[in-house]
Design an enzyme around this catalytic site. Structure first.
Site, PDB file in Angstrom:
ATOM      1  N   LYS A 289      -4.741  -0.542  16.006  1.00 44.66           N
ATOM      2  CA  LYS A 289      -5.318   0.354  14.998  1.00 44.66           C
ATOM      3  C   LYS A 289      -6.402   1.245  15.603  1.00 44.66           C
ATOM      4  O   LYS A 289      -6.533   2.411  15.231  1.00 44.66           O
ATOM      5  CB  LYS A 289      -5.867  -0.459  13.818  1.00 44.66           C
TER       6      LYS A 289
ATOM      7  N   ILE B 255       0.838  -1.210   0.000  1.00 42.18           N
ATOM      8  CA  ILE B 255       0.000   0.000   0.000  1.00 42.18           C
ATOM      9  C   ILE B 255       0.868   1.253   0.000  1.00 42.18           C
ATOM     10  O   ILE B 255       0.587   2.230  -0.706  1.00 42.18           O
ATOM     11  CB  ILE B 255      -0.968  -0.037   1.207  1.00 42.18           C
TER      12      ILE B 255
ATOM     13  N   TYR C  49      -3.722  -6.546  16.849  1.00 49.90           N
ATOM     14  CA  TYR C  49      -3.742  -5.683  15.659  1.00 49.90           C
ATOM     15  C   TYR C  49      -4.931  -4.721  15.718  1.00 49.90           C
ATOM     16  O   TYR C  49      -4.780  -3.509  15.517  1.00 49.90           O
ATOM     17  CB  TYR C  49      -3.803  -6.548  14.399  1.00 49.90           C
TER      18      TYR C  49
ATOM     19  N   VAL D 211      -7.425  -5.655   1.480  1.00 50.49           N
ATOM     20  CA  VAL D 211      -6.731  -5.330   0.231  1.00 50.49           C
ATOM     21  C   VAL D 211      -5.889  -6.520  -0.214  1.00 50.49           C
ATOM     22  O   VAL D 211      -5.206  -7.148   0.612  1.00 50.49           O
ATOM     23  CB  VAL D 211      -5.832  -4.091   0.423  1.00 50.49           C
TER      24      VAL D 211
ATOM     25  N   ASP E 256      13.372   3.209  11.229  1.00 52.06           N
ATOM     26  CA  ASP E 256      12.718   2.228  12.091  1.00 52.06           C
ATOM     27  C   ASP E 256      11.800   3.039  12.993  1.00 52.06           C
ATOM     28  O   ASP E 256      12.270   3.743  13.893  1.00 52.06           O
ATOM     29  CB  ASP E 256      13.750   1.445  12.908  1.00 52.06           C
TER      30      ASP E 256
ATOM     31  N   THR F  76      -3.044  -8.101  -0.922  1.00 52.28           N
ATOM     32  CA  THR F  76      -1.639  -7.795  -0.615  1.00 52.28           C
ATOM     33  C   THR F  76      -1.031  -9.004   0.109  1.00 52.28           C
ATOM     34  O   THR F  76      -1.766  -9.877   0.588  1.00 52.28           O
ATOM     35  CB  THR F  76      -1.559  -6.606   0.366  1.00 52.28           C
TER      36      THR F  76
ATOM     37  N   ASN G 200       2.439   5.200   7.633  1.00 57.54           N
ATOM     38  CA  ASN G 200       1.760   4.040   7.026  1.00 57.54           C
ATOM     39  C   ASN G 200       2.347   2.697   7.462  1.00 57.54           C
ATOM     40  O   ASN G 200       1.705   1.656   7.313  1.00 57.54           O
ATOM     41  CB  ASN G 200       1.839   4.196   5.488  1.00 57.54           C
TER      42      ASN G 200
HETATM   43  N1  LIG Z   1      -3.128  -5.049   3.374  1.00 51.34           N
HETATM   44  C1  LIG Z   1      -4.312  -4.762   3.866  1.00 51.34           C
HETATM   45  O1  LIG Z   1      -5.336  -5.370   3.519  1.00 51.34           O
HETATM   46  C2  LIG Z   1      -4.467  -3.649   4.871  1.00 51.34           C
HETATM   47  C3  LIG Z   1      -5.764  -3.303   5.295  1.00 51.34           C
HETATM   48  C4  LIG Z   1      -5.911  -2.281   6.213  1.00 51.34           C
HETATM   49  C5  LIG Z   1      -4.811  -1.594   6.688  1.00 51.34           C
HETATM   50  N2  LIG Z   1      -3.573  -1.956   6.273  1.00 51.34           N
HETATM   51  C6  LIG Z   1      -2.435  -1.187   6.788  1.00 51.34           C
HETATM   52  O2  LIG Z   1      -1.792  -0.574   5.682  1.00 51.34           O
HETATM   53  C7  LIG Z   1      -0.407  -0.378   5.982  1.00 51.34           C
HETATM   54  C8  LIG Z   1       0.422  -0.969   4.866  1.00 51.34           C
HETATM   55  O3  LIG Z   1       0.085  -2.346   4.726  1.00 51.34           O
HETATM   56  P1  LIG Z   1       0.640  -3.255   3.537  1.00 51.34           P
HETATM   57  O4  LIG Z   1      -0.417  -4.242   3.184  1.00 51.34           O
HETATM   58  O5  LIG Z   1       1.238  -2.398   2.481  1.00 51.34           O
HETATM   59  O6  LIG Z   1       1.782  -4.054   4.355  1.00 51.34           O
HETATM   60  P2  LIG Z   1       3.262  -4.451   3.910  1.00 51.34           P
HETATM   61  O7  LIG Z   1       3.716  -5.471   4.886  1.00 51.34           O
HETATM   62  O8  LIG Z   1       3.301  -4.764   2.441  1.00 51.34           O
HETATM   63  O9  LIG Z   1       4.062  -3.083   4.137  1.00 51.34           O
HETATM   64  C9  LIG Z   1       4.402  -2.604   5.411  1.00 51.34           C
HETATM   65  C10 LIG Z   1       5.746  -1.934   5.307  1.00 51.34           C
HETATM   66  O10 LIG Z   1       6.081  -1.411   6.608  1.00 51.34           O
HETATM   67  C11 LIG Z   1       7.459  -1.618   6.802  1.00 51.34           C
HETATM   68  N3  LIG Z   1       7.777  -1.641   8.241  1.00 51.34           N
HETATM   69  C12 LIG Z   1       7.500  -2.615   9.135  1.00 51.34           C
HETATM   70  N4  LIG Z   1       8.003  -2.315  10.339  1.00 51.34           N
HETATM   71  C13 LIG Z   1       8.605  -1.104  10.201  1.00 51.34           C
HETATM   72  C14 LIG Z   1       9.324  -0.269  11.099  1.00 51.34           C
HETATM   73  N5  LIG Z   1       9.543  -0.621  12.375  1.00 51.34           N
HETATM   74  N6  LIG Z   1       9.799   0.914  10.626  1.00 51.34           N
HETATM   75  C15 LIG Z   1       9.614   1.260   9.331  1.00 51.34           C
HETATM   76  N7  LIG Z   1       8.963   0.510   8.436  1.00 51.34           N
HETATM   77  C16 LIG Z   1       8.461  -0.675   8.865  1.00 51.34           C
HETATM   78  C17 LIG Z   1       7.765  -2.957   6.146  1.00 51.34           C
HETATM   79  O11 LIG Z   1       9.160  -3.090   5.849  1.00 51.34           O
HETATM   80  C18 LIG Z   1       6.872  -2.900   4.915  1.00 51.34           C
HETATM   81  O12 LIG Z   1       7.565  -2.414   3.782  1.00 51.34           O
HETATM   82  C19 LIG Z   1      -0.176  -1.038   7.345  1.00 51.34           C
HETATM   83  O13 LIG Z   1      -0.247  -0.051   8.349  1.00 51.34           O
HETATM   84  C20 LIG Z   1      -1.351  -1.995   7.464  1.00 51.34           C
HETATM   85  O14 LIG Z   1      -1.640  -2.296   8.799  1.00 51.34           O
HETATM   86  C21 LIG Z   1      -3.373  -2.955   5.359  1.00 51.34           C
END
Ligand SMILES: NC(=O)c1ccc[n+]([C@@H]2O[C@H](COP(=O)([O-])OP(=O)(O)OC[C@H]3O[C@@H](n4cnc5c(N)ncnc54)[C@H](O)[C@@H]3O)[C@@H](O)[C@H]2O)c1
Length: 263
Positions: A163, A21, A159, A192, A66, A194, A93
């Site tokens: 959130k 995302i 989780y 989503v 981080d 993913t 994000n």
């Molecule tokens: N995928 C879904 O369906 C969905 C739905 C609702 C909300 N979200 C939220 O959207 C956001 C992105 O999700 P996504 O599906 O792209 O996940 P993803 O796992 O593809 O991406 C998350 C990114 O965060 C980075 N990350 C993790 N820990 C970190 C840290 N300590 N410092 C810096 N970066 C860090 C990871 O390296 C990764 O690149 C998240 O907050 C997730 O909770 C996702």
């Protein structure tokens, strides 16, 4: 695609921008004319996204962060302001998800989830706001929450709670930063398509006795739109929230979820 002018001149940080995302958001903001700091724990992933943006004609710069480190987000903000000369918006994000029932959950797993998903957003907002207040030209603080903030799911208590807490942070921060012309909002993606949802489908679906792909299909069919959500569904809302046109919107959690949740 040629960048348009909607976000021209604005400098925006996107954390977790190497992920599914975050990458979609970073690319879209850049194509809307923003100068984008692509920030992630995985610096190779951030570099790769920044390269993709530049190859598409946008302006991007990769940086590692981080968000769980006390000084991680503030060091990142200093580096971004050093590179681009200013800051206009923070998109906090980065997020993580694991699946575990409450009865089995080690407290370290609960803490780790909050450390990234909640405390990380707080540190990113605080670091960005300190600069935005000093810069005195308004700004935007935006977090990725989730519909998980509003509904329960088995094996995701940590989780969902992490959130939900973002919504409280956003509402209070809106009051503190409103007088500085800084708006504070979060958005709530749904289910989503993913790698994160592949994990939910495999581990939560598996625990519920479902075949691979079954849980994801079920949740997608429960929406009024009945379509699968993809990462590209999220960024247009984020661009709008970053833009000047969203100036009257603050303290909100906006669902972008195919209509699964209507509150
Ligand atoms: N995928 C879904 O369906 C969905 C739905 C609702 C909300 N979200 C939220 O959207 C956001 C992105 O999700 P996504 O599906 O792209 O996940 P993803 O796992 O593809 O991406 C998350 C990114 O965060 C980075 N990350 C993790 N820990 C970190 C840290 N300590 N410092 C810096 N970066 C860090 C990871 O390296 C990764 O690149 C998240 O907050 C997730 O909770 C996702």
């Amino acid at each position: 695609m040629e960048p348009n002018q909607m976000l021209s001149g604005k400098v925006v940080i996107v954390t977790g921008a190497a992920g599914a995302i975050g990458k979609a958001i970073a690319m879209h903001l850049a194509m809307d004319g923003a100068r984008v700091a692509v920030a992630d724990l995985r610096v190779d992933g951030a570099e790769s996204v920044a390269n993709d943006i530049r190859a598409a004609g946008g302006d991007a710069w990769a940086t590692s962060v981080d968000v769980t480190r006390d000084d991680g987000p503030s060091t990142m903000v200093d580096a971004v302001v050093g590179h681009f000369g200013r800051l206009d918006a923070m998109i906090a994000n980065a997020g993580i998800l694991t699946i575990n029932p409450i009865l089995d959950m080690p407290v370290a797993e609960w803490d780790r989830t909050f450390s990234v998903n909640t405390r990380g957003v707080f540190l990113c907002f605080q670091a960005a706001a300190r600069h935005l207040v000093k810069q005195d030209q308004g700004g935007r603080l935006i977090a990725t929450a989730s519909i998980a903030a509003k509904i329960g799911s088995p094996y995701q208590a940590h989780y969902q709670s992490s959130k939900s807490a973002i919504l409280g942070l956003v509402r209070s921060a809106a009051w503190e930063f409103g007088p500085h012309g800084i708006t504070v909002n979060c958005f709530c993606p749904g289910n989503v398509d993913t790698p994160m949802w592949e994990l939910i489908d495999r581990e939560r679906g598996g625990r519920m006795g479902k075949a691979p792909g079954e849980l994801f299909k079920e949740v997608a069919s429960r929406s009024p739109l009945g379509r699968t959500q993809v990462p590209g569904d999220i960024p247009p809302l984020v661009s709008f929230l970053v833009s000047d046109g969203s100036r009257a919107i603050t303290g909100q959690s906006i669902n972008v979820d195919n209509g699964v949740v209507m509150f």
